[in-house]
Design a protein around this motif. Structure first.
Motif, PDB file in Angstrom:
ATOM      1  N   ASN A  61       2.005   2.968   2.264  1.00 49.19           N
ATOM      2  CA  ASN A  61       2.597   1.654   2.526  1.00 49.19           C
ATOM      3  C   ASN A  61       4.048   1.576   2.059  1.00 49.19           C
ATOM      4  OD1 ASN A  61       0.282   0.485   3.651  1.00 49.19           O
ATOM      5  ND2 ASN A  61      -0.532   0.006   1.629  1.00 49.19           N
ATOM      6  N   ASP A  62       4.494   2.577   1.286  1.00 46.97           N
ATOM      7  CA  ASP A  62       5.791   2.499   0.618  1.00 46.97           C
ATOM      8  C   ASP A  62       6.946   3.190   1.340  1.00 46.97           C
ATOM      9  OD1 ASP A  62       4.493   1.093  -1.381  1.00 46.97           O
ATOM     10  OD2 ASP A  62       4.169   2.878  -2.616  1.00 46.97           O
ATOM     11  N   PHE A 103      -4.020   1.052   4.056  1.00 45.31           N
ATOM     12  CA  PHE A 103      -4.005   2.197   3.149  1.00 45.31           C
ATOM     13  C   PHE A 103      -4.198   1.803   1.689  1.00 45.31           C
ATOM     14  CE2 PHE A 103      -1.519   3.742   6.835  1.00 45.31           C
ATOM     15  CZ  PHE A 103      -2.402   4.723   7.228  1.00 45.31           C
ATOM     16  N   ASP A 104      -4.028   0.529   1.360  1.00 44.01           N
ATOM     17  CA  ASP A 104      -4.223   0.076  -0.015  1.00 44.01           C
ATOM     18  C   ASP A 104      -5.684  -0.266  -0.292  1.00 44.01           C
ATOM     19  OD1 ASP A 104      -4.111  -2.058   1.732  1.00 44.01           O
ATOM     20  OD2 ASP A 104      -3.136  -3.401   0.313  1.00 44.01           O
ATOM     21  N   ARG A 105      -6.543  -0.042   0.669  1.00 36.22           N
ATOM     22  CA  ARG A 105      -7.989  -0.274   0.532  1.00 36.22           C
ATOM     23  C   ARG A 105      -8.681   0.779   1.381  1.00 36.22           C
ATOM     24  NH1 ARG A 105      -5.278  -3.933   3.485  1.00 36.22           N
ATOM     25  NH2 ARG A 105      -6.013  -4.454   5.551  1.00 36.22           N
ATOM     26  N   ALA A 139     -10.803  -0.493  -2.094  1.00 38.59           N
ATOM     27  CA  ALA A 139     -10.990   0.929  -1.872  1.00 38.59           C
ATOM     28  C   ALA A 139     -12.249   1.373  -2.598  1.00 38.59           C
ATOM     29  CB  ALA A 139      -9.777   1.705  -2.391  1.00 38.59           C
ATOM     30  N   GLY A 195       3.299   0.390   6.677  1.00 40.13           N
ATOM     31  CA  GLY A 195       1.876   0.493   6.412  1.00 40.13           C
ATOM     32  C   GLY A 195       0.983   0.656   7.620  1.00 40.13           C
ATOM     33  N   ALA A 225      -7.118   3.710  -4.615  1.00 39.78           N
ATOM     34  CA  ALA A 225      -6.516   3.677  -3.279  1.00 39.78           C
ATOM     35  C   ALA A 225      -5.517   4.824  -3.178  1.00 39.78           C
ATOM     36  CB  ALA A 225      -5.845   2.330  -3.033  1.00 39.78           C
ATOM     37  N   ALA A 277      -2.539   4.490  -0.736  1.00 39.89           N
ATOM     38  CA  ALA A 277      -1.655   3.323  -0.828  1.00 39.89           C
ATOM     39  C   ALA A 277      -0.184   3.710  -0.771  1.00 39.89           C
ATOM     40  CB  ALA A 277      -1.946   2.536  -2.099  1.00 39.89           C
TER      41      ALA A 277
END
Length: 181
Positions: free
Chosen positions: A24-25, A82-84, A13, A56, A18, A21
């Protein structure tokens, strides 16, 4: 037991953070429809979002606005990563009879010639990855058409483009008048 497969590399990111992120959860179905919303004076009419977030991946069936200062826009496709740096794969479209209004909403003073361009239409598809985006798009403006088919590479740090760009204009004098030439 066999060793676990190495993690798939991904673009970090921007700035190492990020903020998306969290998407994603959890999983979610999202439907939103707003008939009218005022933003920077002109109302936004018929704002819609219909999508699903699962493991995600955000699948956007319809994200659209029917009228923002004389312009309509729509996207559909998927967002992942979404984590990057998130990547988009899908389609987009926008139309305006006079783009001056949406430029003002964006804080851009439109040149006088913009009003003479007439109807503008943008349509295309994007196929993104963390480090590049394949793009196929066409812009119809002032009686002509500009098309781009290629790839934007080196994202996000060192962007470049490898593309076929073509332009057609049946009435060059009309375009020259629209541009104030």
């Amino acid at each position: 037991a066999p060793a676990p497969a190495p993690a798939k590399p991904s673009a970090p990111a921007v700035g190492g953070a990020a903020p998306l992120a969290v998407l994603n959860d959890f999983d979610s179905n999202i439907r939103l429809q707003v008939g009218s919303l005022t933003f920077r004076r002109p109302p936004v009419r018929d704002l819609r979002f219909d999508g699903t977030l699962v493991q995600g991946t955000l699948t956007v069936r319809d994200a659209s606005v029917a009228n923002l200062a004389g312009t309509s826009a729509r996207i559909n496709g998927t967002l992942t990563g979404f984590d990057r740096i998130p990547v988009f794969r899908g389609g987009f479209a926008a139309e305006s009879n006079d783009i001056s209004g949406v430029l003002r909403v964006a804080g851009i003073a439109p040149p006088d010639a913009v009003a003479t361009l007439g109807k503008i239409s943008l349509r295309g598809k994007a196929d993104g990855a963390p480090d590049h985006v394949k793009l196929n798009a066409s812009l119809d403006v002032a009686g002509g058409k500009l098309t781009v088919d290629g790839t934007v590479t080196g994202l996000p740090a060192n962007p470049g483009i490898d593309a076929k760009i073509s332009a057609e204009q049946a009435d060059p004098a009309k375009l020259a008048r629209a541009l104030g030439i």
